[in-house]
Motif scaffolding. Structure first.
Motif, mmCIF file in Angstrom:
data_model
loop_
_atom_site.group_PDB
_atom_site.id
_atom_site.type_symbol
_atom_site.label_atom_id
_atom_site.label_comp_id
_atom_site.label_asym_id
_atom_site.label_seq_id
_atom_site.Cartn_x
_atom_site.Cartn_y
_atom_site.Cartn_z
ATOM 1 N N PRO A 1 -29.676 37.704 26.096
ATOM 2 C CA PRO A 1 -31.058 37.778 26.576
ATOM 3 C C PRO A 1 -31.637 39.188 26.505
ATOM 4 O O PRO A 1 -32.853 39.341 26.344
ATOM 5 C CB PRO A 1 -30.963 37.302 28.030
ATOM 6 C CG PRO A 1 -29.531 37.369 28.392
ATOM 7 C CD PRO A 1 -28.785 37.122 27.121
ATOM 8 N N VAL A 2 -30.780 40.203 26.607
ATOM 9 C CA VAL A 2 -31.293 41.576 26.528
ATOM 10 C C VAL A 2 -31.782 41.865 25.108
ATOM 11 O O VAL A 2 -32.813 42.514 24.903
ATOM 12 C CB VAL A 2 -30.213 42.590 26.967
ATOM 13 C CG1 VAL A 2 -30.734 44.010 26.867
ATOM 14 C CG2 VAL A 2 -29.769 42.285 28.384
ATOM 15 N N THR B 1 -25.651 29.252 35.343
ATOM 16 C CA THR B 1 -25.360 30.081 34.168
ATOM 17 C C THR B 1 -26.648 30.447 33.454
ATOM 18 O O THR B 1 -26.840 31.585 33.013
ATOM 19 C CB THR B 1 -24.411 29.328 33.222
ATOM 20 O OG1 THR B 1 -23.327 28.813 33.979
ATOM 21 C CG2 THR B 1 -23.873 30.234 32.139
ATOM 22 N N THR C 1 -35.675 47.412 33.360
ATOM 23 C CA THR C 1 -35.134 48.696 32.890
ATOM 24 C C THR C 1 -36.239 49.529 32.255
ATOM 25 O O THR C 1 -36.390 50.725 32.555
ATOM 26 C CB THR C 1 -34.014 48.456 31.861
ATOM 27 O OG1 THR C 1 -33.065 47.578 32.432
ATOM 28 C CG2 THR C 1 -33.350 49.755 31.463
ATOM 29 N N GLY C 2 -37.017 48.893 31.374
ATOM 30 C CA GLY C 2 -38.119 49.600 30.730
ATOM 31 C C GLY C 2 -39.094 50.148 31.764
ATOM 32 O O GLY C 2 -39.517 51.301 31.694
ATOM 33 N N LEU D 1 -40.212 43.320 23.024
ATOM 34 C CA LEU D 1 -40.858 44.621 23.208
ATOM 35 C C LEU D 1 -41.196 45.259 21.865
ATOM 36 O O LEU D 1 -42.284 45.799 21.670
ATOM 37 C CB LEU D 1 -39.943 45.555 24.005
ATOM 38 C CG LEU D 1 -39.861 45.279 25.508
ATOM 39 C CD1 LEU D 1 -38.753 46.094 26.145
ATOM 40 C CD2 LEU D 1 -41.194 45.593 26.179
ATOM 41 N N ILE E 1 -35.253 40.193 24.782
ATOM 42 C CA ILE E 1 -36.395 40.904 25.375
ATOM 43 C C ILE E 1 -36.662 42.205 24.616
ATOM 44 O O ILE E 1 -37.811 42.634 24.488
ATOM 45 C CB ILE E 1 -36.159 41.151 26.884
ATOM 46 C CG1 ILE E 1 -37.493 41.417 27.582
ATOM 47 C CG2 ILE E 1 -35.217 42.288 27.150
ATOM 48 C CD1 ILE E 1 -38.412 40.250 27.632
ATOM 49 N N LEU F 1 -23.363 28.966 27.195
ATOM 50 C CA LEU F 1 -23.528 28.214 28.444
ATOM 51 C C LEU F 1 -22.706 26.927 28.408
ATOM 52 O O LEU F 1 -21.985 26.594 29.348
ATOM 53 C CB LEU F 1 -25.013 27.903 28.627
ATOM 54 C CG LEU F 1 -25.487 27.317 29.948
ATOM 55 C CD1 LEU F 1 -26.930 27.729 30.200
ATOM 56 C CD2 LEU F 1 -25.411 25.798 29.976
ATOM 57 N N LEU G 1 -30.770 38.670 33.108
ATOM 58 C CA LEU G 1 -30.630 39.723 32.103
ATOM 59 C C LEU G 1 -31.862 39.794 31.208
ATOM 60 O O LEU G 1 -32.221 40.864 30.719
ATOM 61 C CB LEU G 1 -29.375 39.470 31.267
ATOM 62 C CG LEU G 1 -28.057 40.070 31.757
ATOM 63 C CD1 LEU G 1 -28.088 41.583 31.618
ATOM 64 C CD2 LEU G 1 -27.733 39.718 33.181
ATOM 65 N N PHE G 2 -32.515 38.652 31.011
ATOM 66 C CA PHE G 2 -33.730 38.613 30.193
ATOM 67 C C PHE G 2 -34.825 39.458 30.856
ATOM 68 O O PHE G 2 -35.387 40.364 30.247
ATOM 69 C CB PHE G 2 -34.159 37.147 30.048
ATOM 70 C CG PHE G 2 -35.244 36.911 29.048
ATOM 71 C CD1 PHE G 2 -35.047 37.195 27.710
ATOM 72 C CD2 PHE G 2 -36.452 36.372 29.446
ATOM 73 C CE1 PHE G 2 -36.050 36.956 26.780
ATOM 74 C CE2 PHE G 2 -37.454 36.125 28.524
ATOM 75 C CZ PHE G 2 -37.256 36.419 27.192
ATOM 76 N N VAL H 1 -23.824 34.818 27.097
ATOM 77 C CA VAL H 1 -24.835 34.462 28.087
ATOM 78 C C VAL H 1 -25.482 35.702 28.711
ATOM 79 O O VAL H 1 -26.674 35.704 29.003
ATOM 80 C CB VAL H 1 -24.194 33.565 29.175
ATOM 81 C CG1 VAL H 1 -25.054 33.479 30.406
ATOM 82 C CG2 VAL H 1 -23.941 32.177 28.608
ATOM 83 N N LEU H 2 -24.700 36.765 28.897
ATOM 84 C CA LEU H 2 -25.242 37.925 29.609
ATOM 85 C C LEU H 2 -25.828 38.992 28.687
ATOM 86 O O LEU H 2 -26.673 39.776 29.126
ATOM 87 C CB LEU H 2 -24.162 38.557 30.500
ATOM 88 C CG LEU H 2 -23.666 37.690 31.647
ATOM 89 C CD1 LEU H 2 -22.683 38.453 32.511
ATOM 90 C CD2 LEU H 2 -24.816 37.184 32.504
ATOM 91 N N GLY I 1 -34.092 43.485 31.117
ATOM 92 C CA GLY I 1 -34.527 44.436 30.095
ATOM 93 C C GLY I 1 -35.883 45.019 30.434
ATOM 94 O O GLY I 1 -36.114 46.226 30.286
ATOM 95 N N LEU I 2 -36.792 44.177 30.933
ATOM 96 C CA LEU I 2 -38.132 44.657 31.279
ATOM 97 C C LEU I 2 -38.097 45.568 32.503
ATOM 98 O O LEU I 2 -38.780 46.584 32.556
ATOM 99 C CB LEU I 2 -39.060 43.474 31.558
ATOM 100 C CG LEU I 2 -39.480 42.681 30.330
ATOM 101 C CD1 LEU I 2 -40.390 41.536 30.728
ATOM 102 C CD2 LEU I 2 -40.197 43.583 29.342
ATOM 103 N N LEU J 1 -31.467 49.682 24.991
ATOM 104 C CA LEU J 1 -31.557 48.226 25.166
ATOM 105 C C LEU J 1 -30.832 47.512 24.028
ATOM 106 O O LEU J 1 -30.100 46.549 24.248
ATOM 107 C CB LEU J 1 -33.020 47.787 25.216
ATOM 108 C CG LEU J 1 -33.786 48.171 26.481
ATOM 109 C CD1 LEU J 1 -35.262 47.851 26.320
ATOM 110 C CD2 LEU J 1 -33.233 47.429 27.692
ATOM 111 N N LEU K 1 -35.222 54.444 24.650
ATOM 112 C CA LEU K 1 -35.160 53.191 25.409
ATOM 113 C C LEU K 1 -34.784 52.038 24.489
ATOM 114 O O LEU K 1 -33.965 51.185 24.836
ATOM 115 C CB LEU K 1 -36.515 52.932 26.083
ATOM 116 C CG LEU K 1 -36.614 51.650 26.893
ATOM 117 C CD1 LEU K 1 -35.620 51.669 28.042
ATOM 118 C CD2 LEU K 1 -38.030 51.472 27.438
ATOM 119 N N ALA L 1 -28.301 33.182 35.190
ATOM 120 C CA ALA L 1 -27.674 34.483 34.893
ATOM 121 C C ALA L 1 -28.284 35.057 33.614
ATOM 122 O O ALA L 1 -28.595 36.244 33.535
ATOM 123 C CB ALA L 1 -26.163 34.317 34.738
ATOM 124 N N THR L 2 -28.461 34.195 32.609
ATOM 125 C CA THR L 2 -29.135 34.622 31.381
ATOM 126 C C THR L 2 -30.533 35.141 31.685
ATOM 127 O O THR L 2 -30.943 36.202 31.194
ATOM 128 C CB THR L 2 -29.236 33.429 30.413
ATOM 129 O OG1 THR L 2 -27.968 33.222 29.826
ATOM 130 C CG2 THR L 2 -30.214 33.690 29.315
#
Lengths: 541, 213
Positions: free
Chosen positions: A218-219, B29, B43-44, A226, A222, A180, B36-37, A214-215, B40-41, A252, A248, B32-33
């Motif tokens: 975060p995935v 910005t 998507t699940g 999970l 999460i 960022l 995506l955070f 940044v993109l 993920g949920l 992810l 899944l 945007a993070t």
């Protein structure tokens, strides 16, 4: 690049960032991007050493076919520790957080990054994550592999997965904060006249990297949440017995971890562009396409994660699409390699240490990239999946590419960091040793993998021994190549010859200010009037 | 700028405009993070609902429609007040700005109160995954629905808590005069965050409460 830095030589001289304070406090609470870069450098050197020791133990184990040095349980923990530490606590922060932090504001003629406090916070988050990960290793380790695949990490886990995952989770926020910061810095703090098409290519690659940080990160965060919930409560989100979907997790995870591969290579490509221009004394060939290819890699990188899952139960149609998209990544990568090669053509080439690393990068990255094409082909991947072929492939990218580039960048900007020169010939020999040791370590692994030796086993059939011995021998040479810089750079920091502002005669704003860089970078904001790499026909800046 | 140079801790900006656009870009910005955070949920959720449409519909019927709906109204209204506070600070009406922010904060707290009440209900009905979950004879995948329900709304509520903290901080800054017509950015930037958290709920509401059929 001709600039107006009016009073850069006028007395009184501003104190360098190293002279700005000598207490521990002045380092630990610093908001100076240069000092934060140094803090990162110290931290990742430690993590690199721990992770490299794990690799050394694995190579010793693999000297003989029998599993005689460590048990298979220990071996699992060793490769997990090696992977986790190298990926999240060395490679990802290596060029961005160390060299990026140090150089980006200097390169764009700014006083600091956009959010200095956030920058310091990111280092503390990184350290907190690193300490948690180290704790989990000391407490007994994790045996899931760096990918934390369920159910290894949930139902069947017997290691300290929670501490390790928490460490990676926290370090992830450090990545996000850094990304960022760089995005905003490059957008908003460029010196007057430094337009997007005049940006040095290192900045383009750092910008592309930051977008991924940044993109994608975060995935991962999460996903780890999970996984932790699954482990704590056993609700079965990844467990087919309870209605969950085991794939899944992999989707992810790789949605983050494939783009993360580009976090670990794009910055290296930026360093190589800078170094080649400086030591071929020419503008980088095809500046605009090289810049655009960084962005293309960042975007395409988000669309190829499924190529890690060709042999999972992923749909074969998805496999075909992912295979095609993975081939497409080769296009911008090849554009870069061709442009770098063309940059050398008719250049005034000299072989200083950073140049040796950069040339090594080009060769090794090409090998790594081309073998990536093998792996992106559905049928070939079925044969070599989870073998040493994969190990060799990504080490050619990660070590042959990124670590080479990190070492090259470190040597290139060392005069700006320390204000001093290192012993050139020692450094050249170290670069050569690294190159030889690297190839001897990893080239045999391509052959081993093609012959069918699977990864992640601590024993193997006897016919594989010769190649494994070669690989271990290479690893010990590689270790020498990595240890040498610790000594001669350390020596140079205190006793090296004074470097002067621009020892390489390179273009770029960072070379217009004193070495080591003054605390506030520039006395007056520089004004840029030409594009990057403005060398004349004789190669003068 | 000279002022900035003489103070090492000062931000690296040449002027206030540059600082202002950088702050805005920083928040965008960050959002945007965040997308995506949460992504993920979502998507699940999509994958599991695709696999178990009936269990998810069943789960949705176990939720209180009126609480979800009331909370949607509460949250959208709170966003209105945040927007009004931004307008107020730009015309230098600090009293009105604070009043609007207090209203937004109270609505946010009301949202969390209703949410907490619903959590308590689910606890009483043994619908909390991992602690004596009782599917009441429905498919075992019902637990997956409630797992996602608690995780998604819980993460959303956590964001609400941060938002409430930010509103509290803003009230203080406005009171001290650190946020004013000359320096109004903080209100708009906290506002962006608040609206984002609001938008997440706009997706959560139908996906959780309105799929019972």
């Amino acid at each position: 690049m001709s600039l107006l830095v009016e009073s850069s030589k006028a007395p009184p001289r501003m104190p360098s960032y190293l002279e700005a304070g000598h207490t521990v406090r002045s380092w630990l609470f610093t908001l100076d991007h240069k000092r934060i870069g140094i803090l990162y450098m110290a931290a990742i050197t430690v993590f690199f050493s721990i992770a490299a020791s794990a690799a050394a133990l694995m190579r010793i184990e693999l000297l003989t076919p029998a599993g005689d040095v460590v048990t298979s349980e220990t071996y699992n923990r060793l490769f997990t520790m090696h992977g986790v530490l190298m990926v999240w606590f060395f490679l990802i922060p290596s060029i961005p957080s160390v060299l990026g932090n140090f150089i980006i504001p200097l390169m764009i003629g700014a006083r600091d990054v956009a959010f200095p406090r956030l920058n310091l916070l990111s280092w503390y988050l990184f350290m907190a994550g690193g300490i948690l990960a180290t704790y989990s290793i000391v407490a007994g380790g994790v045996d899931t592999g760096w990918t934390f695949y369920t159910p290894y990490s949930s139902t069947y886990s017997n290691g300290h997965v929670m501490a390790m995952a928490a460490g990676v989770f926290i370090a992830g926020f450090s990545s996000i904060a850094t990304g960022l910061n760089f995005i905003v810095t490059i957008h908003k703090l460029r010196a007057p006249g430094l337009t997007w098409t005049r940006l040095p290519l290192f900045l383009w690659s750092m910008y592309a990297t930051s977008i991924i940080l940044v993109l994608a990160t975060p995935v991962l965060a999460i996903t780890l949440v999970l996984m932790a919930m699954e482990r704590l409560w056993g609700v079965g989100i990844f467990d087919p017995k309870l209605g969950g979907d085991p794939l899944l997790f992999q989707h992810l995870f790789w949605f983050y971890s494939h783009p993360a591969v580009y976090i670990m290579i794009l910055p290296g490509m930026g360093v190589v562009s800078e170094t080649l221009a400086a030591f071929a004394r020419k503008p980088v060939f095809g500046y605009r396409v090289v810049a655009a290819s960084s962005m293309a890699i960042a975007i395409l990188g988000f669309l190829v994660w499924g190529h890690h899952m060709f042999v999972s139960s992923q749909s074969v149609y998805a496999g075909v699409v992912f295979s095609l998209l993975s081939f497409l990544v080769a296009v911008p990568s090849a554009i870069k390699v061709f442009s770098w090669t063309a940059t050398l053509y008719r250049g005034h080439i000299t072989f200083e240490t950073p140049m040796l690393y950069a040339l090594g990068f080009i060769g090794l990255f090409t090998v790594g990239g081309l073998t990536g094409i093998f792996l992106a082909s559905l049928a070939v991947d079925v044969h070599v999946h989870d073998t040493y072929f994969v190990i060799a492939h990504f080490h050619y990218i990660m070590v042959g590419g990124m670590v080479m580039a990190y070492m090259g960048g470190l040597h290139y900007w060392w005069p700006k960091i320390s204000g001093r020169l290192y012993h050139e010939w020692t450094a050249r020999i170290a670069a050569l040793i690294t190159f030889i040791g690297f190839n001897l370590t990893f080239f045999p692994q391509f052959v081993l993998g093609y012959l069918g030796m699977p990864r992640r086993y601590h024993m193997y059939p006897e016919q594989f021994q010769t190649l494994n011995v070669l690989s271990t021998a290479g690893a010990s040479i590689l270790a020498v190549g990595y240890a040498l810089p610790l000594f001669y750079l350390g020596w140079s920091f205190f006793f090296g010859r004074r470097a002067g502002p621009n020892p390489w005669g390179a273009t770029g704003l960072e070379w217009k200010t004193a070495s080591p860089a003054p605390e506030h970078n520039f006395e007056t904001t520089p004004v840029v009037t030409t594009g990057a790499y403005a060398y004349d026909a004789e190669g003068n800046p | 700028m000279n002022d900035a140079l003489s103070h090492p801790a000062a931000p690296p900006y040449v002027d206030r405009d540059q600082h202002s656009v950088a702050n805005h870009l920083g928040m965008w910005t960050f959002l945007a993070t965040e997308i995506l955070f949460f992504g993920g949920l979502f998507t699940g959720y999509t994958v599991l609902r695709w696999a178990h449409p009936h269990a998810f519909a069943e789960g949705s019927r176990h939720l209180e429609f009126w609480i979800g709906t009331a909370n949607t109204a509460v949250l959208l209204t709170s966003s209105l007040f945040v927007a009004l506070a931004d307008l107020a600070i730009k015309r230098d009406d600090r009293r009105a700005a604070r009043r609007h922010l207090v209203a937004a904060g109270l609505l946010g707290a009301a949202f969390l109160g209703l949410k907490g009440f619903e959590y308590f209900q689910k606890f009483q009905e043994h619908l909390v995954p991992g602690s004596g979950f009782d599917a009441h004879g429905a498919q075992p995948a019902l637990q997956l629905f409630f797992f996602l329900y608690f995780l998604m709304t819980g993460l959303h509520a956590l964001h609400m808590l941060f938002g409430l903290g930010a509103i509290g901080w803003l009230l203080r800054q406005i009171g001290r005069g650190a946020v004013s017509r000359e320096r109004p950015d903080a209100v708009a930037i906290v506002g962006l965050y608040w609206h984002f958290v609001d938008c997440v709920w706009i997706f959560l509401y139908p996906l959780l409460y309105l799929i019972g059929g």
